[in-house]
Design an enzyme around this catalytic site. Structure first.
Site, PDB file in Angstrom:
ATOM      1  N   GLU A 288       0.825  -1.202   0.000  1.00  0.00           N
ATOM      2  CA  GLU A 288       0.000   0.000   0.000  1.00  0.00           C
ATOM      3  C   GLU A 288       0.867   1.263   0.000  1.00  0.00           C
ATOM      4  OE1 GLU A 288      -4.256  -0.365   1.845  1.00  0.00           O
ATOM      5  OE2 GLU A 288      -3.019   0.688   3.290  1.00  0.00           O
ATOM      6  N   HIS A 309       7.639 -26.994  -0.835  1.00  0.00           N
ATOM      7  CA  HIS A 309       6.944 -28.088  -1.514  1.00  0.00           C
ATOM      8  C   HIS A 309       5.803 -27.564  -2.383  1.00  0.00           C
ATOM      9  CE1 HIS A 309       9.088 -31.167   0.903  1.00  0.00           C
ATOM     10  NE2 HIS A 309       9.242 -30.106   1.674  1.00  0.00           N
ATOM     11  N   LYS A 423     -14.291   0.572  -3.776  1.00  0.00           N
ATOM     12  CA  LYS A 423     -15.391   1.013  -2.895  1.00  0.00           C
ATOM     13  C   LYS A 423     -16.459   1.720  -3.711  1.00  0.00           C
ATOM     14  CE  LYS A 423     -12.444   1.726   1.128  1.00  0.00           C
ATOM     15  NZ  LYS A 423     -11.813   2.723   1.977  1.00  0.00           N
TER      16      LYS A 423
END
Ligand code: PA5
Length: 447
Positions: A288, A309, A423
């Site tokens: 961010e 793995h 948003k």
């Protein structure tokens, strides 16, 4: 007390000679811009001297509030998203035993989180789990208006009020928010919740050493004075402008130098699953802060040896745009050795008597050598043990290095304009009042 250490010899070997020298000046200047508050986003520097600035009175208020909640709760739900929960979760998970949830009881509550997603099933299951438990709520939102925590708080508050009544519920709810703005502040004032303030000049992802992180960490029973002491130690150590002995400058510089070599993904690796959420917190901090203006290193993470793995193949032989930063813990908390077995069917007697941690360390060394041979630069950050003190060091180390990295990149490391986009669409789709135009447009687009 020891200090966190950084080792970059297996990263610097990927650079051309003298390429690194310029960073002596660059990192010092970036730090000066932080100190003198002359850089981008300089109204968000409250975190910079927070470990020294936070008052004894504030710390004791936080500890008292935590003790009060601990006495009355088997479970404490911390409601928040992004910077309003990741730091607390990271520290609590690093310090808690793996199976802590099985041991919760009154006086030693377990900390659970809500408001960090919108999953109906998550909240339903949480409500079911709380059915027969005594619990309290710590709701955290700087803006006081973020949808995810607001929805979770509405649901859990109603549930708590139905269970114990409005008055008792108000004594089991603590709010952490802005001093005067936002819905959560109004609610706290009206309902008489105990509350703490997030200072205006501290952004969410830099807030773990403020009440945002400190209250939940204290609620979990951990020593926030030690956490702050560790951060203070690292803060003082990183005030030293000598490039060669300043771990913060070294980290900011080497990752920027690697970025310039098209190493555009940084993988934070650990060899202890207790650090998995430190990586989640770190990803938010760096992602961010740096990912803007079409620039920035993509922060990823792995937990070894599990991920050797799964992701190990890619790291060894995939696209060569990555570098690895390993958080290495020198000492485990407990001791466990491999037993001798007279049958030796598994042929593991060569490990008999050896500590698991020694085997893990050999995996760490072997992995580093293999990845470096495969063309992946390696940075090693070591802390002596996982304790409040060393986690405090690690937190402040990453925060300050992130700010300096952002300045080296030429961006503002303290804003996050990009997170508003989703948003707007979500509110348009949900037909939120005030979003009528956007709703019309988005419906057209989806036809
Ligand atoms: O780092 C940030 O600023 C964000 O991640 C915020 O912490 C997050 O969006 C939550 O915001 P708020 O605390 O206002 O609810």
């Amino acid at each position: 007390m020891e200090m966190l250490k950084i080792d970059i010899k297996n990263a610097i070997s990927f650079l051309k000679q003298n390429e690194f020298d310029q960073y002596k000046e660059l990192t010092k200047n970036a730090d000066l811009a932080l100190k003198n508050r002359t850089g981008k986003g300089n109204d968000f520097l409250g975190w910079y001297d927070l470990p020294e600035k936070i008052s004894k009175n504030e710390i004791s208020k936080i500890n008292n509030c935590a003790n009060d909640l601990r006495i009355k709760s088997e479970v404490i739900i911390v409601i928040g998203i992004g910077g309003s929960y990741l730091g607390a979760k990271a520290v609590i998970e690093a310090l808690s035993g793996q199976f802590g949830i099985l041991k919760h009881k009154l006086g030693n509550p377990f900390i659970l989180f809500a408001g960090q997603n919108l999953s109906e099933d998550y909240l339903f299951e949480l409500k079911e789990f709380l059915n027969d438990k005594k619990y309290s709520l710590v709701v955290i939102s700087k803006s006081g208006t973020t949808t995810e925590p607001a929805v979770a708080f509405r649901i859990l508050k109603k549930e708590l009020e139905n269970r114990v009544g409005k008055k008792e519920a108000s004594e089991r709810i603590v709010a952490i928010t802005d001093a005067s703005k936002g819905a959560l502040r109004s609610m706290a004032n009206q309902e008489g919740y105990k509350s703490f303030i997030i200072d205006n000049d501290i952004g969410g992802r830099y807030s773990v050493l403020s009440p945002v992180g400190l209250l939940p960490i204290a609620c979990a029973g951990f020593n926030i004075d030690q956490l702050l002491n560790g951060a203070k130690g690292l803060m003082q150590n990183s005030n030293n402008s000598d490039f060669n002995t300043n771990p913060v400058y070294t980290y900011a510089a080497i990752r920027h130098a690697l970025y310039k070599q098209n190493k555009t993904t940084e993988i934070l690796a650990n060899f202890d699953p207790r650090l998995n959420f430190i990586a989640e917190w770190w990803k938010q901090l760096y992602g961010e802060s740096e990912g803007k203006e079409n620039k920035g290193i993509f922060p990823a993470s792995v937990s070894f040896t599990s991920d050797l793995h799964s992701m190990g193949q890619y790291i060894q032989e995939g696209l060569r745009n990555i570098f690895e930063t390993v958080i290495s813990v020198e000492k485990p908390k407990y001791n466990l050795t491999v037993p001798i077995d007279s049958d030796n069917f598994d042929k593991l007697n060569f490990l008999a008597g050896k500590h698991l941690d020694y085997i893990n360390k050999m995996a760490e060394l072997g992995t580093m050598l293999a990845h470096v041979d495969g063309g992946v630069p390696n940075i090693k950050i070591s802390i002596p043990e996982i304790t409040e003190f060393y986690l405090g060091q690690l937190i402040y180390f990453f925060e300050k290095a992130c700010a300096i990295s952002g300045y080296l990149l030429g961006i503002n490391p303290f804003d996050q304009p990009g997170v508003e986009e989703y948003k707007r669409n979500m509110f348009a789709l949900l037909e939120k009042p005030g979003f009528e135009e956007e709703t019309k447009k988005i419906n057209e687009r989806l036809k």
